[in-house]
Design an enzyme around this catalytic site. Structure first.
Site, mmCIF file in Angstrom:
data_model
loop_
_atom_site.group_PDB
_atom_site.id
_atom_site.type_symbol
_atom_site.label_atom_id
_atom_site.label_comp_id
_atom_site.label_asym_id
_atom_site.label_seq_id
_atom_site.Cartn_x
_atom_site.Cartn_y
_atom_site.Cartn_z
ATOM 1 N N PHE A 35 1.013 -1.210 -0.067
ATOM 2 C CA PHE A 35 -0.101 0.116 -0.086
ATOM 3 C C PHE A 35 1.045 1.119 0.063
ATOM 4 O O PHE A 35 1.597 1.448 0.964
ATOM 5 C CB PHE A 35 -0.843 -0.045 1.363
ATOM 6 C CG PHE A 35 -1.806 1.243 1.238
ATOM 7 C CD1 PHE A 35 -2.877 1.321 0.556
ATOM 8 C CD2 PHE A 35 -1.564 2.334 2.428
ATOM 9 C CE1 PHE A 35 -3.417 2.510 0.684
ATOM 10 C CE2 PHE A 35 -2.231 3.400 2.301
ATOM 11 C CZ PHE A 35 -3.290 3.612 1.767
ATOM 12 N N GLY A 76 -8.528 -7.677 4.646
ATOM 13 C CA GLY A 76 -8.967 -7.014 5.824
ATOM 14 C C GLY A 76 -10.221 -6.413 5.332
ATOM 15 O O GLY A 76 -10.801 -6.449 4.156
ATOM 16 N N ASP A 164 -10.525 11.667 13.184
ATOM 17 C CA ASP A 164 -11.634 11.119 12.475
ATOM 18 C C ASP A 164 -12.008 9.857 12.867
ATOM 19 O O ASP A 164 -11.328 8.814 12.311
ATOM 20 C CB ASP A 164 -10.935 11.318 10.932
ATOM 21 C CG ASP A 164 -12.335 10.902 9.916
ATOM 22 O OD1 ASP A 164 -13.431 10.339 10.459
ATOM 23 O OD2 ASP A 164 -11.874 11.103 8.674
#
Length: 270
Positions: A35, A76, A164
C-alpha cells in the site's frame, strides 16, 4: 504514477486506491503487495512500531521532495458501525491516547496542541464565506452553542488524537488484528475530541459508562460537556469541508446528523 513505477520497477502493477486526496495506491507484483501513499503522516514509523497501523516496509524521498511510504497490504475489512461498540476499539484508542512515544513524535514535528478557541475561530472564519451565499440556520445555532460553552472546555491533558473516528478508518485484518488507519489529520488535542465523535456517532448513550470504563476513564459531567462540544465542532468542520468542495448533498446529510445531535442534547428544538 510514473514516479512510483520508476521506484518499484515495471514488473509492479500500480492502481489508485481511491480516497479524497488521490495520493494512495495499491502495488502488486505476483504475491508481493504494498500500500503506497504520497506524503503520509511523518510519524507513520512510530504508528507502525506501536502496531496501530499495518507494518511500514520502506520510505523513499523523491527528487521533487515528495515522500513515498510503503506499507503491508493486508487482507481485511472496515469495521461495521455496530462493531465500534467492541471492547477492542476502546482498548486501541486508549493505547493511542496514552502513548508517550506518539505524543513525543508529534510534538517534535511542531504539532502544537489544538485548542478549542482555535477550532471555534476557524469554524467562524469559514462560515463567513457562506454567510451571504446560503446561510444554514442549524450552523449558526451550533456556533452559538460552542461560543456559550467555550469556557467549560478545558482539558487536563493533551494527547495524540486521530481526529476522524469514522468506522471506515478502523480496519480488521484477516488474522483478526485491529488497526486505525489514515492519520493525515492527527493533532495533539483533548482526548474528548476522539471520544466525542466516536461515542456520539456509534455508541448508545446507555452504553457510554461501560465503554468509557473499558477505555480507562471515569464518566464526569465535564467529560460529557467536552465530548459534546467537540462532536458538534467536528460536525461543523466536516459540513464546511463538504460545502467548500461543492458536495452539497453530503453536507446536507451531515447537517441532519448535527441537528439530531443538538436535539438530543436540548441545544435546539426544531
Amino acid at each position: 504514477m510514473k514516479r512510483l513505477e520508476h521506484i518499484l520497477g515495471e514488473e509492479w502493477t500500480i492502481t489508485p486506491a481511491g480516497g479524497s486526496t488521490g495520493e494512495a495506491y495499491y502495488a502488486q507484483n505476483n504475491n508481493k503487495r504494498l500500500f503506497l501513499k504520497r506524503n503520509s503522516s511523518p510519524f507513520l514509523a512510530v504508528l507502525s512500531a506501536e502496531g496501530i497501523v499495518p507494518k511500514l516496509v520502506w520510505t523513499k524521498r523523491l527528487e521533487n521532495g515528495d515522500v513515498i511510504t510503503a506499507q503491508e497490504w493486508l487482507e481485511g475489512r472496515e469495521l461495521k458501525q455496530e462493531e465500534m461498540k467492541h471492547p477492542r476499539v476502546a482498548k486501541l484508542l486508549s493505547k493511542i491516547h496514552h502513548s508517550s512515544e506518539l505524543l513525543d513524535m508529534l510534538m517534535r514535528i511542531s504539532k502544537h496542541p489544538l485548542l478549542p478557541e482555535d477550532i471555534l475561530e476557524d469554524i467562524k472564519e469559514n462560515e463567513r464565506l457562506f454567510k451571504d451565499i446560503d446561510p444554514w440556520k442549524q450552523i449558526y445555532i451550533a456556533i452559538d452553542y460552542l461560543e456559550a460553552k467555550l469556557g467549560e472546555v478545558k482539558a487536563a491533558k493533551h494527547v495524540v488524537c486521530h481526529c476522524d473516528m469514522n468506522h471506515n478508518n478502523w480496519m480488521l485484518s484477516r488474522d483478526d488484528q485491529l488497526y486505525l488507519i489514515d492519520w493525515d489529520n492527527a493533532m495533539v488535542a483533548d482526548p474528548a475530541m476522539d471520544l466525542g465523535m466516536l461515542l456520539h456517532w456509534y455508541i448508545p448513550k446507555e452504553d457510554w459508562k461501560p465503554w468509557l470504563e473499558r477505555y480507562g476513564v471515569e464518566e464526569t459531567e465535564n467529560l460529557y460537556t467536552r465530548m459534546t462540544w467537540y462532536a458538534i465542532a467536528q460536525s461543523l468542520t466536516f459540513i464546511q469541508w463538504h460545502r467548500m468542495r461543492g458536495d452539497i448533498e453530503e453536507a446536507a446529510q451531515r447537517t441532519e446528523s448535527l441537528k439530531r445531535l443538538m436535539v438530543n442534547h436540548g441545544i435546539w428544538c426544531p
